[in-house]
Design a protein around this motif. Structure first.
Motif, mmCIF file in Angstrom:
data_model
loop_
_atom_site.group_PDB
_atom_site.id
_atom_site.type_symbol
_atom_site.label_atom_id
_atom_site.label_comp_id
_atom_site.label_asym_id
_atom_site.label_seq_id
_atom_site.Cartn_x
_atom_site.Cartn_y
_atom_site.Cartn_z
ATOM 1 N N CYS A 8 0.847 -1.193 0.000
ATOM 2 C CA CYS A 8 0.000 0.000 0.000
ATOM 3 C C CYS A 8 0.886 1.248 0.000
ATOM 4 C CB CYS A 8 -0.892 -0.005 1.243
ATOM 5 S SG CYS A 8 -1.767 1.547 1.545
ATOM 6 N N ASN A 9 0.384 2.305 -0.629
ATOM 7 C CA ASN A 9 1.014 3.631 -0.587
ATOM 8 C C ASN A 9 2.294 3.712 -1.409
ATOM 9 O OD1 ASN A 9 0.744 6.329 0.310
ATOM 10 N ND2 ASN A 9 2.309 6.018 1.876
ATOM 11 N N ILE A 10 2.411 2.868 -2.429
ATOM 12 C CA ILE A 10 3.506 2.987 -3.387
ATOM 13 C C ILE A 10 2.939 3.700 -4.607
ATOM 14 C CG2 ILE A 10 5.245 1.779 -4.753
ATOM 15 C CD1 ILE A 10 5.136 -0.499 -2.776
ATOM 16 N N PRO A 11 3.240 4.984 -4.786
ATOM 17 C CA PRO A 11 2.548 5.798 -5.795
ATOM 18 C C PRO A 11 2.758 5.272 -7.207
ATOM 19 C CG PRO A 11 4.470 6.956 -4.915
ATOM 20 C CD PRO A 11 4.265 5.748 -4.061
ATOM 21 N N GLY A 12 1.645 5.206 -7.930
ATOM 22 C CA GLY A 12 1.698 4.802 -9.323
ATOM 23 C C GLY A 12 1.910 3.327 -9.542
ATOM 24 N N THR A 13 2.052 2.562 -8.469
ATOM 25 C CA THR A 13 2.314 1.135 -8.596
ATOM 26 C C THR A 13 1.292 0.335 -7.805
ATOM 27 O OG1 THR A 13 4.680 1.630 -8.779
ATOM 28 C CG2 THR A 13 4.085 -0.658 -8.420
ATOM 29 N N PHE A 14 1.434 0.341 -6.486
ATOM 30 C CA PHE A 14 0.509 -0.377 -5.609
ATOM 31 C C PHE A 14 -0.008 0.603 -4.561
ATOM 32 C CE2 PHE A 14 3.895 -3.668 -6.558
ATOM 33 C CZ PHE A 14 3.213 -4.213 -7.640
ATOM 34 N N LEU A 28 9.221 8.937 10.816
ATOM 35 C CA LEU A 28 7.928 8.418 10.372
ATOM 36 C C LEU A 28 7.327 7.461 11.392
ATOM 37 C CD1 LEU A 28 8.582 7.835 6.560
ATOM 38 C CD2 LEU A 28 7.313 9.705 7.640
ATOM 39 N N LEU A 29 8.158 6.663 12.031
ATOM 40 C CA LEU A 29 7.656 5.770 13.069
ATOM 41 C C LEU A 29 7.087 6.559 14.249
ATOM 42 C CD1 LEU A 29 10.483 3.073 13.003
ATOM 43 C CD2 LEU A 29 8.147 2.825 12.145
ATOM 44 N N GLU A 30 7.733 7.660 14.580
ATOM 45 C CA GLU A 30 7.217 8.522 15.644
ATOM 46 C C GLU A 30 5.850 9.091 15.261
ATOM 47 O OE1 GLU A 30 10.450 11.244 15.960
ATOM 48 O OE2 GLU A 30 11.425 10.138 17.592
ATOM 49 N N GLY A 64 6.422 3.526 3.835
ATOM 50 C CA GLY A 64 6.644 4.719 4.632
ATOM 51 C C GLY A 64 7.028 5.919 3.783
ATOM 52 N N ARG A 65 6.142 6.905 3.741
ATOM 53 C CA ARG A 65 6.372 8.156 3.012
ATOM 54 C C ARG A 65 5.925 9.314 3.885
ATOM 55 N NH1 ARG A 65 2.597 7.898 -1.504
ATOM 56 N NH2 ARG A 65 3.507 9.895 -2.100
ATOM 57 N N GLU A 66 6.157 10.528 3.393
ATOM 58 C CA GLU A 66 5.864 11.723 4.181
ATOM 59 C C GLU A 66 4.374 11.928 4.423
ATOM 60 O OE1 GLU A 66 5.627 12.582 -0.083
ATOM 61 O OE2 GLU A 66 7.172 11.670 1.171
ATOM 62 N N ASN A 67 3.507 11.185 3.712
ATOM 63 C CA ASN A 67 2.064 11.386 3.848
ATOM 64 C C ASN A 67 1.417 10.477 4.893
ATOM 65 O OD1 ASN A 67 2.398 8.980 2.487
ATOM 66 N ND2 ASN A 67 0.836 9.376 0.936
ATOM 67 N N LEU A 68 2.199 9.783 5.699
ATOM 68 C CA LEU A 68 1.634 8.803 6.630
ATOM 69 C C LEU A 68 0.620 9.421 7.596
ATOM 70 C CD1 LEU A 68 4.467 6.364 7.770
ATOM 71 C CD2 LEU A 68 2.454 5.873 6.375
ATOM 72 N N ALA A 69 0.972 10.548 8.194
ATOM 73 C CA ALA A 69 0.077 11.160 9.185
ATOM 74 C C ALA A 69 -1.267 11.517 8.551
ATOM 75 C CB ALA A 69 0.733 12.404 9.785
#
Length: 254
Positions: free
Chosen positions: A43-49, A123-125, A85-90
């Protein structure tokens, strides 16, 4: 056994290509001693999955469950996803677009293998601040952890849980990954071992071989804790058990 990382949902990522392969994977899992499994598409792999939460993804899971029941395969399936894990997680967490394991509190999360320790930790935080427990997928495969496994110790102290791949323990991803996986196991930092299975003919969900390996090196208690008890706790949204987690000395390679 309970396997919390499996790409068995057909046709959504680089895992099972169709329902027949999904069923083959389910049979292999049961043959290897697995009775419950989290279905974790990328999930959350842009343009792919992308595979965000929604009716289409839930419908695919229900169709797979129905097929498993129809074939009389004794395997319980639970929802989940492997979140990139990307910057858009929150933002995604706030919008409820990510699916924790069994809709609970544990979120399976992966990173680019070359990602920096500082960015992964940030990102984990964010995930922790959102009220979830990060279940870090295959930390032994990240270059930052291979260089300095103390990074994994810091994640555990933060409140994260670590999931090691069976293929890493068996040396299938390389010597560095195997050495790091064994170090994490020896230092009691691992919450669970999972297959990260993608197919029915390689990277499979058959877990008996790794269970035997762990029993030989660490004893039956390790198998019970990492392949049954802790994964069951994660499914139920309960706190995991770590025996005596500890950090690494500066000369840990020696």
């Amino acid at each position: 056994m309970v396997d919390l990382h499996v790409h068995i949902l057909p046709g959504v990522d680089d895992g099972a290509s169709g329902i027949e392969e999904s069923l083959q994977m389910a049979r292999l899992a049961v043959a290897g001693g697995v009775h419950a499994m989290a279905v974790t598409p990328h999930c959350n792999i842009p343009g792919t999955f992308e595979n965000y939460e929604g009716p289409a993804l839930r419908r695919r899971l229900e169709e797979l469950k129905a097929a498993v029941r129809r074939e009389k395969i004794k395997l319980e399936l639970f929802c989940g996803m492997e979140v990139f894990g990307r910057e858009n997680l929150a933002e995604l967490l706030d919008r409820k677009l990510l699916v924790p394991i069994n809709d609970g509190i544990y979120l399976l999360i992966e990173f680019p293998f070359e990602e920096s320790a500082n960015w992964m930790t940030f990102l984990l935080e964010e995930v922790l601040r959102a009220g979830y427990v990060p279940l870090v997928a295959h930390p032994e495969r990240y270059e930052a952890v291979k260089r300095d496994p103390q990074t994994a110790w810091r994640w555990v102290r933060m409140g994260c849980a670590l999931q090691v791949n069976k293929g890493s323990i068996q040396g299938r991803f390389g010597r560095g990954e195997q050495r790091t996986a064994m170090l994490l196991l020896e230092h009691e930092l691992v919450a669970c071992v999972a297959s990260d299975a993608h197919h029915a003919d390689f990277r499979t969900p058959y877990m008996r071989d790794v269970a035997d390996y762990l029993e030989e090196y660490f004893g039956g208690g390790c198998v019970q804790l990492l392949l049954e008890d802790n994964p069951a706790r994660i499914l139920d949204g309960r706190e995991i058990v770590l025996l005596e987690p500890r950090g690494f000395s500066r000369n840990w390679f020696g």
